[in-house]
Design a protein around this motif. Structure first.
Motif, PDB file in Angstrom:
ATOM      1  N   LYS A  76     -11.670   4.531  10.392  1.00  0.00           N
ATOM      2  CA  LYS A  76     -10.319   4.971  10.053  1.00  0.00           C
ATOM      3  C   LYS A  76      -9.358   3.776  10.023  1.00  0.00           C
ATOM      4  CE  LYS A  76      -6.602   8.006  11.493  1.00  0.00           C
ATOM      5  NZ  LYS A  76      -5.829   8.350  12.632  1.00  0.00           N
ATOM      6  N   GLU A  77      -9.466   2.896  11.018  1.00  0.00           N
ATOM      7  CA  GLU A  77      -8.595   1.719  11.077  1.00  0.00           C
ATOM      8  C   GLU A  77      -8.839   0.797   9.883  1.00  0.00           C
ATOM      9  OE1 GLU A  77      -7.447  -1.941  14.093  1.00  0.00           O
ATOM     10  OE2 GLU A  77      -8.621  -0.262  14.869  1.00  0.00           O
ATOM     11  N   ILE A  78     -10.101   0.590   9.536  1.00  0.00           N
ATOM     12  CA  ILE A  78     -10.441  -0.243   8.381  1.00  0.00           C
ATOM     13  C   ILE A  78      -9.862   0.370   7.113  1.00  0.00           C
ATOM     14  CG2 ILE A  78     -12.356  -1.007   6.896  1.00  0.00           C
ATOM     15  CD1 ILE A  78     -14.003  -1.390   9.501  1.00  0.00           C
ATOM     16  N   ARG A  79     -10.030   1.663   6.944  1.00  0.00           N
ATOM     17  CA  ARG A  79      -9.505   2.360   5.763  1.00  0.00           C
ATOM     18  C   ARG A  79      -7.981   2.234   5.686  1.00  0.00           C
ATOM     19  NH1 ARG A  79     -11.260   7.088   6.808  1.00  0.00           N
ATOM     20  NH2 ARG A  79      -9.312   7.955   7.552  1.00  0.00           N
ATOM     21  N   GLU A  80      -7.294   2.393   6.832  1.00  0.00           N
ATOM     22  CA  GLU A  80      -5.829   2.290   6.854  1.00  0.00           C
ATOM     23  C   GLU A  80      -5.370   0.877   6.485  1.00  0.00           C
ATOM     24  OE1 GLU A  80      -4.835   3.606  10.795  1.00  0.00           O
ATOM     25  OE2 GLU A  80      -4.962   5.731  10.249  1.00  0.00           O
ATOM     26  N   HIS A  81      -6.057  -0.141   6.996  1.00  0.00           N
ATOM     27  CA  HIS A  81      -5.689  -1.518   6.656  1.00  0.00           C
ATOM     28  C   HIS A  81      -5.915  -1.789   5.173  1.00  0.00           C
ATOM     29  CE1 HIS A  81      -4.572  -3.050  10.542  1.00  0.00           C
ATOM     30  NE2 HIS A  81      -5.717  -2.694  11.088  1.00  0.00           N
ATOM     31  N   LYS A  82      -7.012  -1.282   4.624  1.00  0.00           N
ATOM     32  CA  LYS A  82      -7.273  -1.472   3.195  1.00  0.00           C
ATOM     33  C   LYS A  82      -6.221  -0.758   2.340  1.00  0.00           C
ATOM     34  CE  LYS A  82     -12.210  -2.445   3.352  1.00  0.00           C
ATOM     35  NZ  LYS A  82     -13.563  -2.001   2.984  1.00  0.00           N
ATOM     36  N   GLU A  83      -5.784   0.422   2.768  1.00  0.00           N
ATOM     37  CA  GLU A  83      -4.721   1.137   2.047  1.00  0.00           C
ATOM     38  C   GLU A  83      -3.408   0.373   2.142  1.00  0.00           C
ATOM     39  OE1 GLU A  83      -4.726   5.014   3.836  1.00  0.00           O
ATOM     40  OE2 GLU A  83      -6.556   5.621   2.793  1.00  0.00           O
ATOM     41  N   ASP A  84      -3.112  -0.194   3.322  1.00  0.00           N
ATOM     42  CA  ASP A  84      -1.901  -1.006   3.489  1.00  0.00           C
ATOM     43  C   ASP A  84      -1.926  -2.217   2.558  1.00  0.00           C
ATOM     44  OD1 ASP A  84      -0.924   0.710   5.410  1.00  0.00           O
ATOM     45  OD2 ASP A  84      -1.330  -0.614   7.112  1.00  0.00           O
ATOM     46  N   ILE A  85      -3.082  -2.868   2.480  1.00  0.00           N
ATOM     47  CA  ILE A  85      -3.231  -4.034   1.606  1.00  0.00           C
ATOM     48  C   ILE A  85      -2.940  -3.647   0.163  1.00  0.00           C
ATOM     49  CG2 ILE A  85      -4.933  -5.634   0.606  1.00  0.00           C
ATOM     50  CD1 ILE A  85      -6.238  -5.698   3.446  1.00  0.00           C
ATOM     51  N   GLU A  86      -3.505  -2.530  -0.250  1.00  0.00           N
ATOM     52  CA  GLU A  86      -3.299  -2.052  -1.615  1.00  0.00           C
ATOM     53  C   GLU A  86      -1.816  -1.756  -1.883  1.00  0.00           C
ATOM     54  OE1 GLU A  86      -4.695   1.779  -4.193  1.00  0.00           O
ATOM     55  OE2 GLU A  86      -6.199   0.864  -2.883  1.00  0.00           O
ATOM     56  N   GLN A  87      -1.152  -1.097  -0.929  1.00  0.00           N
ATOM     57  CA  GLN A  87       0.277  -0.792  -1.082  1.00  0.00           C
ATOM     58  C   GLN A  87       1.116  -2.061  -1.136  1.00  0.00           C
ATOM     59  OE1 GLN A  87       1.342   1.722   2.184  1.00  0.00           O
ATOM     60  NE2 GLN A  87       0.644   3.601   1.184  1.00  0.00           N
ATOM     61  N   LEU A  88       0.817  -3.014  -0.274  1.00  0.00           N
ATOM     62  CA  LEU A  88       1.568  -4.267  -0.243  1.00  0.00           C
ATOM     63  C   LEU A  88       1.421  -5.046  -1.547  1.00  0.00           C
ATOM     64  CD1 LEU A  88       0.772  -5.364   3.411  1.00  0.00           C
ATOM     65  CD2 LEU A  88       3.043  -4.810   2.510  1.00  0.00           C
ATOM     66  N   GLN A  89       0.191  -5.112  -2.053  1.00  0.00           N
ATOM     67  CA  GLN A  89      -0.035  -5.826  -3.301  1.00  0.00           C
ATOM     68  C   GLN A  89       0.668  -5.135  -4.462  1.00  0.00           C
ATOM     69  OE1 GLN A  89      -4.348  -5.913  -3.111  1.00  0.00           O
ATOM     70  NE2 GLN A  89      -4.319  -8.094  -2.620  1.00  0.00           N
ATOM     71  N   LYS A  90       0.645  -3.822  -4.459  1.00  0.00           N
ATOM     72  CA  LYS A  90       1.328  -3.063  -5.515  1.00  0.00           C
ATOM     73  C   LYS A  90       2.839  -3.285  -5.426  1.00  0.00           C
ATOM     74  CE  LYS A  90       1.433   1.456  -7.665  1.00  0.00           C
ATOM     75  NZ  LYS A  90       0.990   2.845  -7.622  1.00  0.00           N
ATOM     76  N   LEU A  91       3.391  -3.286  -4.205  1.00  0.00           N
ATOM     77  CA  LEU A  91       4.820  -3.521  -4.020  1.00  0.00           C
ATOM     78  C   LEU A  91       5.210  -4.902  -4.549  1.00  0.00           C
ATOM     79  CD1 LEU A  91       7.599  -2.692  -2.831  1.00  0.00           C
ATOM     80  CD2 LEU A  91       6.870  -3.837  -0.724  1.00  0.00           C
ATOM     81  N   LYS A  92       4.467  -5.930  -4.165  1.00  0.00           N
ATOM     82  CA  LYS A  92       4.781  -7.293  -4.617  1.00  0.00           C
ATOM     83  C   LYS A  92       4.732  -7.373  -6.139  1.00  0.00           C
ATOM     84  CE  LYS A  92       4.755 -11.983  -4.082  1.00  0.00           C
ATOM     85  NZ  LYS A  92       4.492 -13.001  -3.139  1.00  0.00           N
TER      86      LYS A  92
END
Length: 162
Positions: A76-92
């Motif tokens: 779950k933690e790995i999945r959440e970090h990967k989702e955060d990475i995706e959101q951050l990259q999309k935001l940038k």
């Protein structure tokens, strides 16, 4: 980084522009965390690959062991970090895309001030404007970005953690 819409004003536009500088570092940290977690639970490191046994459903035995040995909370933690990475990259990506929609002068000032972290004196020297003109151009750009950011679903839906 919640999904609720952010109320936009000049201050929030500036926060997003300043935050965009930090995104790459935050992504790097999150990737390292994911890598560390995956390494901690990787059981295939000391496997003899000659005549490797196969698990069920044509999955290699080490892969099957790693999947079985990773606790649910870690997955779950790995999945959440990967989702955060995706959101951050999309935001940038969205912030940069919207900044690129500005006029040339506005784009130059915003990129130099917020992305390249140059001082007003440096910007005015490079663009051959007075510092006051550069600040006025920046203020006009912020006004325009306010409207643009309000209309961008990704930016409007991203909340920066305080």
């Amino acid at each position: 980084m919640t999904k609720e819409a952010v109320q936009m004003n000049k201050t929030t536009v500036i926060k997003y522009l300043e935050y965009s500088r930090e995104i790459d570092d935050e992504v790097k940290i999150k990737r390292n965390i994911v890598e560390d977690l995956e390494m901690c639970y990787d059981t295939s490191a000391a496997v003899n690959y000659d005549g490797m046994l196969r698990g069920q459903n044509h999955i290699s035995n080490p892969t099957e062991k790693a999947a079985i040995n990773v606790p649910d909370y870690v997955r779950k933690e790995i999945r959440e970090h990967k989702e955060d990475i995706e959101q951050l990259q999309k935001l940038k990506c969205e912030i940069v895309k919207e900044v690129l929609r500005l006029s040339l002068k506005q784009k130059q000032v915003i990129m130099m001030f917020y992305f390249q972290d140059l001082k007003w004196a440096q910007i005015s020297d490079l663009l051959h404007y007075s510092e006051r003109q550069c600040k006025n151009i920046r203020n006009e750009a912020i006004e325009r970005l306010l409207v643009i950011f309000q209309n961008n679903k990704t930016i409007r839906g991203f909340r920066i953690r305080e």
